[in-house]
Scaffold this motif. Structure first.
Motif, PDB file in Angstrom:
ATOM      1  N   TRP A   1     101.214   1.018  35.951  1.00 46.96           N
ATOM      2  CA  TRP A   1     102.657   1.001  35.730  1.00 46.96           C
ATOM      3  C   TRP A   1     103.273   1.733  36.907  1.00 46.96           C
ATOM      4  N   ILE A   2     104.052   1.018  37.707  1.00 56.50           N
ATOM      5  CA  ILE A   2     104.521   1.565  38.980  1.00 56.50           C
ATOM      6  C   ILE A   2     106.040   1.648  39.042  1.00 56.50           C
ATOM      7  N   CYS A   3     106.524   2.514  39.926  1.00 55.62           N
ATOM      8  CA  CYS A   3     107.971   2.594  40.176  1.00 55.62           C
ATOM      9  C   CYS A   3     108.335   1.530  41.210  1.00 55.62           C
ATOM     10  N   GLU A   4     109.604   1.436  41.544  1.00 54.18           N
ATOM     11  CA  GLU A   4     110.047   0.400  42.481  1.00 54.18           C
ATOM     12  C   GLU A   4     109.528   0.606  43.900  1.00 54.18           C
ATOM     13  N   HIS A   5     108.998   1.802  44.192  1.00 45.85           N
ATOM     14  CA  HIS A   5     108.408   2.057  45.511  1.00 45.85           C
ATOM     15  C   HIS A   5     106.882   1.977  45.472  1.00 45.85           C
ATOM     16  N   ALA A   6     106.349   1.414  44.410  1.00 45.29           N
ATOM     17  CA  ALA A   6     104.904   1.172  44.235  1.00 45.29           C
ATOM     18  C   ALA A   6     104.066   2.434  44.085  1.00 45.29           C
ATOM     19  N   HIS A   7     104.670   3.514  43.613  1.00 45.21           N
ATOM     20  CA  HIS A   7     103.893   4.698  43.250  1.00 45.21           C
ATOM     21  C   HIS A   7     103.405   4.477  41.816  1.00 45.21           C
TER      22      HIS A   7
ATOM     23  N   ARG B   1     101.374  13.551  37.194  1.00 46.43           N
ATOM     24  CA  ARG B   1     101.979  13.371  38.519  1.00 46.43           C
ATOM     25  C   ARG B   1     101.710  11.950  38.995  1.00 46.43           C
ATOM     26  N   SER B   2     102.717  11.310  39.543  1.00 43.35           N
ATOM     27  CA  SER B   2     102.541   9.969  40.118  1.00 43.35           C
ATOM     28  C   SER B   2     101.573  10.058  41.294  1.00 43.35           C
ATOM     29  N   VAL B   3     100.913   8.938  41.587  1.00 47.51           N
ATOM     30  CA  VAL B   3      99.972   8.907  42.705  1.00 47.51           C
ATOM     31  C   VAL B   3     100.270   7.697  43.590  1.00 47.51           C
ATOM     32  N   TYR B   4      99.888   7.818  44.854  1.00 46.82           N
ATOM     33  CA  TYR B   4     100.005   6.688  45.767  1.00 46.82           C
ATOM     34  C   TYR B   4      98.933   5.670  45.406  1.00 46.82           C
ATOM     35  N   PHE B   5      99.281   4.386  45.504  1.00 48.25           N
ATOM     36  CA  PHE B   5      98.360   3.334  45.100  1.00 48.25           C
ATOM     37  C   PHE B   5      97.041   3.414  45.864  1.00 48.25           C
ATOM     38  N   ASN B   6      97.096   3.790  47.135  1.00 47.39           N
ATOM     39  CA  ASN B   6      95.868   3.864  47.940  1.00 47.39           C
ATOM     40  C   ASN B   6      95.074   5.142  47.694  1.00 47.39           C
ATOM     41  N   GLU B   7      95.546   6.004  46.787  1.00 49.11           N
ATOM     42  CA  GLU B   7      94.849   7.254  46.463  1.00 49.11           C
ATOM     43  C   GLU B   7      94.509   7.334  44.977  1.00 49.11           C
ATOM     44  N   LEU B   8      94.329   6.183  44.342  1.00 52.53           N
ATOM     45  CA  LEU B   8      94.051   6.164  42.907  1.00 52.53           C
ATOM     46  C   LEU B   8      92.715   6.828  42.587  1.00 52.53           C
ATOM     47  N   PRO B   9      92.693   7.693  41.578  1.00 50.25           N
ATOM     48  CA  PRO B   9      91.425   8.282  41.154  1.00 50.25           C
ATOM     49  C   PRO B   9      90.588   7.257  40.381  1.00 50.25           C
TER      50      PRO B   9
ATOM     51  N   ILE C   1      91.401   7.975  34.736  1.00 49.94           N
ATOM     52  CA  ILE C   1      92.790   8.345  34.459  1.00 49.94           C
ATOM     53  C   ILE C   1      92.962   9.844  34.729  1.00 49.94           C
ATOM     54  N   PRO C   2      93.960  10.213  35.545  1.00 43.90           N
ATOM     55  CA  PRO C   2      94.196  11.645  35.794  1.00 43.90           C
ATOM     56  C   PRO C   2      94.822  12.324  34.576  1.00 43.90           C
ATOM     57  N   GLU C   3      95.111  13.609  34.703  1.00 41.76           N
ATOM     58  CA  GLU C   3      95.739  14.363  33.623  1.00 41.76           C
ATOM     59  C   GLU C   3      97.020  13.656  33.193  1.00 41.76           C
ATOM     60  N   LEU C   4      97.254  13.601  31.886  1.00 39.75           N
ATOM     61  CA  LEU C   4      98.409  12.869  31.359  1.00 39.75           C
ATOM     62  C   LEU C   4      99.565  13.791  31.016  1.00 39.75           C
ATOM     63  N   ARG C   5     100.765  13.284  31.258  1.00 43.91           N
ATOM     64  CA  ARG C   5     102.000  13.916  30.801  1.00 43.91           C
ATOM     65  C   ARG C   5     102.180  13.591  29.325  1.00 43.91           C
TER      66      ARG C   5
ATOM     67  N   ILE D   1     112.001   7.537  32.839  1.00 43.42           N
ATOM     68  CA  ILE D   1     110.770   8.226  33.215  1.00 43.42           C
ATOM     69  C   ILE D   1     110.780   8.345  34.737  1.00 43.42           C
ATOM     70  N   ARG D   2     110.689   9.564  35.220  1.00 38.94           N
ATOM     71  CA  ARG D   2     110.872   9.833  36.650  1.00 38.94           C
ATOM     72  C   ARG D   2     109.544   9.843  37.407  1.00 38.94           C
ATOM     73  N   CYS D   3     109.527   9.134  38.538  1.00 33.70           N
ATOM     74  CA  CYS D   3     108.389   9.178  39.458  1.00 33.70           C
ATOM     75  C   CYS D   3     108.403  10.549  40.119  1.00 33.70           C
ATOM     76  N   THR D   4     107.269  11.243  40.104  1.00 30.96           N
ATOM     77  CA  THR D   4     107.229  12.588  40.680  1.00 30.96           C
ATOM     78  C   THR D   4     107.097  12.573  42.197  1.00 30.96           C
ATOM     79  N   ILE D   5     106.942  11.390  42.794  1.00 31.59           N
ATOM     80  CA  ILE D   5     106.880  11.299  44.258  1.00 31.59           C
ATOM     81  C   ILE D   5     108.263  11.021  44.843  1.00 31.59           C
ATOM     82  N   CYS D   6     108.931   9.960  44.365  1.00 35.36           N
ATOM     83  CA  CYS D   6     110.206   9.559  44.977  1.00 35.36           C
ATOM     84  C   CYS D   6     111.435   9.867  44.125  1.00 35.36           C
ATOM     85  N   GLY D   7     111.241  10.214  42.858  1.00 35.80           N
ATOM     86  CA  GLY D   7     112.370  10.564  41.999  1.00 35.80           C
ATOM     87  C   GLY D   7     113.040   9.386  41.309  1.00 35.80           C
ATOM     88  N   ARG D   8     112.623   8.152  41.593  1.00 37.61           N
ATOM     89  CA  ARG D   8     113.191   6.976  40.927  1.00 37.61           C
ATOM     90  C   ARG D   8     112.795   6.993  39.457  1.00 37.61           C
TER      91      ARG D   8
END
Length: 89
Positions: A9-15, A38-46, A49-53, A63-70
């Protein structure tokens, strides 16, 4: 879709903000958003599943992307609505 295939599930900037998973609620299989802490960059996917909010079964606005704020809204599906209604009936 294969059971082990990840649906991001990604934001409009593909985070990547989370993953969509099928879970069982009151004996029903429903779609849920597994929202990353925390949102992650697509090319840095673990690998896992990382720690969940949180786990969102119903709807959630802005729901706010923690990288770009969208922000993005998660809208409950029919499967989730039926599961929630079965809790109160």
């Amino acid at each position: 879709m294969p059971a082990n295939e990840r649906r991001f599930w990604i934001c409009e900037h593909a985070h990547v903000m989370g993953e969509i998973k099928s879970i069982v609620v009151n004996g029903r299989t429903v779609r849920a958003l597994m929202l990353y802490e925390r949102s992650v960059y697509f090319n840095e996917l673990p690998a896992d599943i990382p720690e969940l909010r949180g786990k969102v079964i119903g709807s959630m606005d802005a729901i706010r992307c923690t990288i770009c704020g969208r922000t993005r809204d998660w809208i409950i599906g029919e499967d989730g609505m039926q599961a929630l209604l079965s809790r109160v009936s």
